[in-house]
Design an enzyme around this catalytic site. Structure first.
Site, PDB file in Angstrom:
ATOM      1  CB  SER A 111      22.469   1.618 -36.127  1.00 19.42           C
ATOM      2  OG  SER A 111      22.188   1.507 -37.372  1.00 19.42           O
ATOM      3  N   GLY A 112      22.053   2.370 -33.389  1.00 18.10           N
ATOM      4  CA  GLY A 112      22.440   2.318 -31.745  1.00 18.10           C
ATOM      5  C   GLY A 112      21.377   1.983 -30.785  1.00 18.10           C
ATOM      6  CB  THR A 121      19.718   6.546 -41.023  1.00 17.34           C
ATOM      7  OG1 THR A 121      19.291   7.407 -40.126  1.00 17.34           O
ATOM      8  CG2 THR A 121      20.348   6.955 -42.320  1.00 17.34           C
ATOM      9  CB  CYS A 122      21.847   1.508 -40.882  1.00 16.95           C
ATOM     10  SG  CYS A 122      22.669   0.383 -41.447  1.00 16.95           S
ATOM     11  CE  LYS A 153      26.497   2.447 -48.903  1.00 11.18           C
ATOM     12  NZ  LYS A 153      27.056   3.322 -48.125  1.00 11.18           N
ATOM     13  CE  LYS A 154      28.278  -4.105 -50.484  1.00  6.49           C
ATOM     14  NZ  LYS A 154      28.662  -5.186 -49.487  1.00  6.49           N
ATOM     15  CE1 TYR A 163      17.905  -4.235 -36.167  1.00  9.62           C
ATOM     16  CE2 TYR A 163      17.163  -3.994 -38.423  1.00  9.62           C
ATOM     17  CZ  TYR A 163      18.225  -4.082 -37.511  1.00  9.62           C
ATOM     18  OH  TYR A 163      19.420  -4.077 -38.096  1.00  9.62           O
ATOM     19  CB  ALA A 209      32.667  17.278 -51.592  1.00  8.02           C
ATOM     20  CE1 TYR A 235      28.828   6.998 -46.310  1.00  8.59           C
ATOM     21  CE2 TYR A 235      29.470   8.712 -44.851  1.00  8.59           C
ATOM     22  CZ  TYR A 235      28.596   7.342 -45.268  1.00  8.59           C
ATOM     23  OH  TYR A 235      27.800   7.340 -44.274  1.00  8.59           O
ATOM     24  CD  GLU A 252      28.942   5.070 -50.079  1.00 11.13           C
ATOM     25  OE1 GLU A 252      29.786   4.375 -49.471  1.00 11.13           O
ATOM     26  OE2 GLU A 252      27.902   5.385 -49.796  1.00 11.13           O
ATOM     27  CG  ASP A 262      24.674   9.011 -37.390  1.00 10.41           C
ATOM     28  OD1 ASP A 262      25.814   8.297 -37.034  1.00 10.41           O
ATOM     29  OD2 ASP A 262      24.271   8.956 -38.285  1.00 10.41           O
ATOM     30  CB  THR A 309      25.644   0.985 -39.174  1.00  8.20           C
ATOM     31  OG1 THR A 309      24.539   1.847 -39.360  1.00  8.20           O
ATOM     32  CG2 THR A 309      25.140  -0.269 -38.357  1.00  8.20           C
ATOM     33  CG  HIS A 337      49.968 -16.032 -56.364  1.00  8.37           C
ATOM     34  ND1 HIS A 337      50.220 -14.612 -56.936  1.00  8.37           N
ATOM     35  CD2 HIS A 337      50.400 -16.693 -57.570  1.00  8.37           C
ATOM     36  CE1 HIS A 337      50.522 -14.618 -58.062  1.00  8.37           C
ATOM     37  NE2 HIS A 337      50.630 -15.963 -58.605  1.00  8.37           N
ATOM     38  CD  GLU A 394      49.653 -12.227 -54.779  1.00  7.00           C
ATOM     39  OE1 GLU A 394      50.741 -12.947 -54.278  1.00  7.00           O
ATOM     40  OE2 GLU A 394      49.004 -12.340 -55.743  1.00  7.00           O
TER      41      GLU A 394
HETATM   42  C1  LIG Z   1      22.778   7.328 -47.690  1.00  8.77           C
HETATM   43  C2  LIG Z   1      23.509   6.676 -46.590  1.00  8.77           C
HETATM   44  C3  LIG Z   1      24.413   5.777 -46.496  1.00  8.77           C
HETATM   45  C4  LIG Z   1      25.198   5.014 -45.258  1.00  8.77           C
HETATM   46  N1  LIG Z   1      25.832   4.126 -45.503  1.00  8.77           N
HETATM   47  C5  LIG Z   1      26.519   3.676 -44.526  1.00  8.77           C
HETATM   48  C6  LIG Z   1      27.263   2.635 -44.687  1.00  8.77           C
HETATM   49  O1  LIG Z   1      27.602   2.122 -45.944  1.00  8.77           O
HETATM   50  N2  LIG Z   1      27.979   2.045 -43.572  1.00  8.77           N
HETATM   51  C7  LIG Z   1      27.880   2.502 -42.402  1.00  8.77           C
HETATM   52  O2  LIG Z   1      28.257   1.900 -41.231  1.00  8.77           O
HETATM   53  N3  LIG Z   1      26.867   3.621 -42.212  1.00  8.77           N
HETATM   54  C8  LIG Z   1      26.186   4.101 -43.286  1.00  8.77           C
HETATM   55  N4  LIG Z   1      25.476   5.154 -43.031  1.00  8.77           N
HETATM   56  C9  LIG Z   1      25.491   5.886 -41.598  1.00  8.77           C
HETATM   57  C10 LIG Z   1      24.491   5.072 -40.719  1.00  8.77           C
HETATM   58  O3  LIG Z   1      23.256   5.007 -41.519  1.00  8.77           O
HETATM   59  C11 LIG Z   1      24.346   5.946 -39.506  1.00  8.77           C
HETATM   60  O4  LIG Z   1      25.568   5.989 -39.127  1.00  8.77           O
HETATM   61  C12 LIG Z   1      23.711   5.029 -38.381  1.00  8.77           C
HETATM   62  O5  LIG Z   1      22.399   4.669 -39.053  1.00  8.77           O
HETATM   63  C13 LIG Z   1      23.423   5.775 -37.126  1.00  8.77           C
HETATM   64  O6  LIG Z   1      22.721   5.142 -36.235  1.00  8.77           O
HETATM   65  P1  LIG Z   1      21.915   5.945 -35.158  1.00  8.77           P
HETATM   66  O7  LIG Z   1      21.489   4.780 -34.231  1.00  8.77           O
HETATM   67  O8  LIG Z   1      22.725   7.082 -34.428  1.00  8.77           O
HETATM   68  O9  LIG Z   1      20.674   6.530 -35.928  1.00  8.77           O
HETATM   69  P2  LIG Z   1      19.539   6.232 -36.868  1.00  8.77           P
HETATM   70  O10 LIG Z   1      19.873   4.714 -37.266  1.00  8.77           O
HETATM   71  O11 LIG Z   1      19.373   7.428 -37.779  1.00  8.77           O
HETATM   72  O12 LIG Z   1      18.372   5.759 -35.900  1.00  8.77           O
HETATM   73  C14 LIG Z   1      17.677   7.026 -35.395  1.00  8.77           C
HETATM   74  C15 LIG Z   1      16.238   6.605 -35.041  1.00  8.77           C
HETATM   75  O13 LIG Z   1      15.437   7.366 -34.323  1.00  8.77           O
HETATM   76  C16 LIG Z   1      14.262   7.965 -34.848  1.00  8.77           C
HETATM   77  N5  LIG Z   1      13.915   9.259 -34.130  1.00  8.77           N
HETATM   78  C17 LIG Z   1      14.327  10.346 -34.208  1.00  8.77           C
HETATM   79  N6  LIG Z   1      13.855  11.205 -33.209  1.00  8.77           N
HETATM   80  C18 LIG Z   1      13.014  10.333 -32.434  1.00  8.77           C
HETATM   81  C19 LIG Z   1      12.187  10.866 -31.349  1.00  8.77           C
HETATM   82  N7  LIG Z   1      12.313  12.045 -30.856  1.00  8.77           N
HETATM   83  N8  LIG Z   1      11.492   9.807 -31.026  1.00  8.77           N
HETATM   84  C20 LIG Z   1      11.585   8.575 -31.502  1.00  8.77           C
HETATM   85  N9  LIG Z   1      12.337   8.233 -32.405  1.00  8.77           N
HETATM   86  C21 LIG Z   1      13.032   9.024 -32.843  1.00  8.77           C
HETATM   87  C22 LIG Z   1      14.733   7.920 -36.210  1.00  8.77           C
HETATM   88  O14 LIG Z   1      13.357   7.999 -36.951  1.00  8.77           O
HETATM   89  C23 LIG Z   1      15.511   6.834 -36.320  1.00  8.77           C
HETATM   90  O15 LIG Z   1      14.752   5.884 -36.730  1.00  8.77           O
HETATM   91  C24 LIG Z   1      24.764   5.751 -44.128  1.00  8.77           C
HETATM   92  C25 LIG Z   1      23.956   6.741 -44.041  1.00  8.77           C
HETATM   93  C26 LIG Z   1      23.413   7.268 -45.188  1.00  8.77           C
HETATM   94  C27 LIG Z   1      22.490   8.517 -44.881  1.00  8.77           C
END
Ligand SMILES: Cc1cc2nc3c(=O)[nH]c(=O)nc-3n(C[C@H](O)[C@H](O)[C@H](O)COP(=O)(O)OP(=O)(O)OC[C@H]3O[C@@H](n4cnc5c(N)ncnc54)[C@H](O)[C@@H]3O)c2cc1C
Length: 452
Positions: free
Chosen positions: A16-17, A43-44, A52-53, A100, A177, A179, A183, A305, A313, A441, A446
């Site tokens: 995501s980031g 991850t997202c 998940k959604k 993407y 314990a 979210y 979920e 993260d 995300t 309403h 409301e």
């Molecule tokens: C089950 C679950 C449900 C979730 N539900 C929600 C939700 O409903 N709403 C919400 O907002 N958030 C949710 N999240 C959290 C959300 O997914 C994360 O906060 C978000 O993805 C974080 O983004 P990021 O960019 O930090 O890392 P990530 O999205 O985890 O991306 C990191 C990427 O870097 C890659 N990587 C790692 N190390 C290396 C490396 N050395 N070289 C190259 N690539 C590498 C990984 O493979 C991965 O693809 C959920 C998470 C989980 C596990």
């Protein structure tokens, strides 16, 4: 290693980031490299929010069917086909992965597939084969599930394993314990599994407004989720009846098809070559950043993260985009303020929450300053149920102006209610602004503008 290729900005992590920051930087004309291992979207998209959604939607349809009977629809249960759902879900996620990749290509971000590792303050290697250099490097490698260090842990699965399941487990224990635990327990129960939720303390969702977790606990127990409180898992083993959890308290819980560890996530910082760049994490593996996402090393930044920002995300995306705005878009003060981050927990029923709990507000402002407004009611949707699940709402206000510092809700539809209220609260809404807003309403939302 091949010869070094030079960029303005290297991003490690295609989640995501990282993707958000890479695209935004490239939109300003920066030469950007994105180093990504694993499927694009992180991850997202692949093992988090999106699957998940989709599961939550499936579970929502399953429970809506029960409601529909009261409205005169035939009560014949639907059969849920886990395999068919999974293949639709996987195909959808693959389409997202493709989008993407297209987005990066359209923005002229150069994608390197493989493991990125720092090779100094300005260099990154990709799978030890390719060397890249840039004056600015962003670390956005996200998190990974934590496994318990107990005998037999490998017999269980983490949330990644849950999304990979080809068949629905019938008897499941979810351990955790947070979210994700509540979920996934809710989804499995709504889809017909026999579910236990194992927690170490008396309750789950620590840190959330207590009203929310009390209401959810009641609802989950009514739905038939078996809450095993004050249990610490000592080992997981397999016997003739299936999997069995042994607790430190002396009892056990057996006859299980699956055990899901949802006990937290840790940042993926252990194999990033941090030492080579004079960077270090804290004891939990997180990277320290200031409000501009600067790590202590000049020219190296972190978002998402792997920092201590809320692990969501939109927070990772917003931090990544703002960083690119600052570094390449001439917006020198641009940064993320993640206070008042609205959050939804896709439990059954869902939870929507923004700002402080009543306890936090009382601690911060003192008892005399805090006034709360609450409501608990049967939503019209459930008018025909004999034991309807209620909706509960709470506003936390401070001062004589009754500025709203917390808004919390649990019940049908709250997941779609929160976003607009979060805007109002960010703008400094007071209770009387809510009161002066004409209600819509008949809706559940409301209630927020008619609380007394
Ligand atoms: C089950 C679950 C449900 C979730 N539900 C929600 C939700 O409903 N709403 C919400 O907002 N958030 C949710 N999240 C959290 C959300 O997914 C994360 O906060 C978000 O993805 C974080 O983004 P990021 O960019 O930090 O890392 P990530 O999205 O985890 O991306 C990191 C990427 O870097 C890659 N990587 C790692 N190390 C290396 C490396 N050395 N070289 C190259 N690539 C590498 C990984 O493979 C991965 O693809 C959920 C998470 C989980 C596990």
């Amino acid at each position: 290693m091949s010869t070094t290729t030079d960029f303005d900005f290297i991003v490690i992590g295609g989640g995501s980031g990282g993707i958000a920051s890479a695209n935004r930087a490239a939109s300003y004309g920066a030469r950007v490299a994105l180093v990504a291992e694993g499927p694009l979207g992180g991850t997202c998209v692949n093992v988090g929010c999106v699957p998940k959604k989709l599961f939550w939607n499936a579970a929502h349809l399953a429970t809506s069917h029960e409601l529909a009977a009261g409205y005169g629809f035939s009560a014949t249960p639907w059969d849920f086909n886990w395999g068919s759902f999974k293949s639709h879900r996987d195909a959808y996620i693959q389409r997202l992965n493709g989008r993407y990749a297209e987005g990066l290509e359209n923005n002229r971000v150069t994608l390197f597939r493989g493991h990125g590792r720092l090779r100094g303050k300005n260099q990154v290697s990709v799978d030890e084969k390719t060397l890249l250099s840039a004056a600015k490097i962003l670390l956005a490698t996200g998190g990974t599930p934590i496994w318990p260090e107990i005998p037999g842990a490998e017999l269980g699965m983490d949330s990644d394993g849950f999304f990979a399941l080809g068949e629905q487990p019938q008897r499941v224990a979810v351990v955790g314990a947070g979210y994700i635990a509540v979920e996934l327990a809710g989804v499995l129960r709504a889809l017909g599994s026999d579910v236990s939720l194992v927690v170490r303390r008396n309750h789950f969702l620590h840190g959330f407004e207590p009203m929310l977790r009390e209401h959810l606990m009641e609802a989950m127990q009514t739905q038939g989720i078996n809450l095993l409180a004050q249990r610490q898992v000592r080992q997981l083993r397999r016997d003739a009846n299936g999997l069995c959890l042994d607790f430190a308290q002396g009892d056990c819980h057996g006859g299980l098809d699956a055990v899901l560890w949802a006990i937290g996530r840790r940042p993926q910082t252990s194999d990033l070559g941090l030492v080579a760049a004079d960077l270090a994490t804290d004891d939990d593996g997180f990277l320290a950043v200031d409000k501009f996402q600067n790590t202590p090393v000049d020219g190296i930044y972190a978002v998402g993260d792997i920092t201590r920002a809320p692990a969501l995300t939109p927070v990772a995306i917003a931090a990544g985009r703002r960083l690119a705005d600052r570094l390449f878009g001439g917006q020198s003060e641009r940064h993320l303020d993640s206070s008042l981050t609205p959050t939804v927990i896709f439990s059954h029923p869902p939870i929507a929450t923004v700002g402080m709990s009543e306890i936090e507000a009382r601690e911060r402002y003192g008892d005399e300053q805090v006034k709360c407004y609450q409501s608990r009611f049967v939503p019209l949707l459930r008018a025909f149920q004999s034991e309807p699940e209620r909706t509960a709402m709470k506003l936390v206000t401070v001062g004589h102006e009754e500025r709203i510092v917390g808004l919390h809700a649990i019940g049908d539809g709250v997941e779609e209610m929160l976003q607009g209220f979060a805007v109002a609260i960010r703008m400094g809404a007071r209770k009387r602004d809510f009161d002066d807003t004409i209600a819509i309403h008949p809706t559940s939302s409301e209630e927020f503008v008619t609380l007394r």
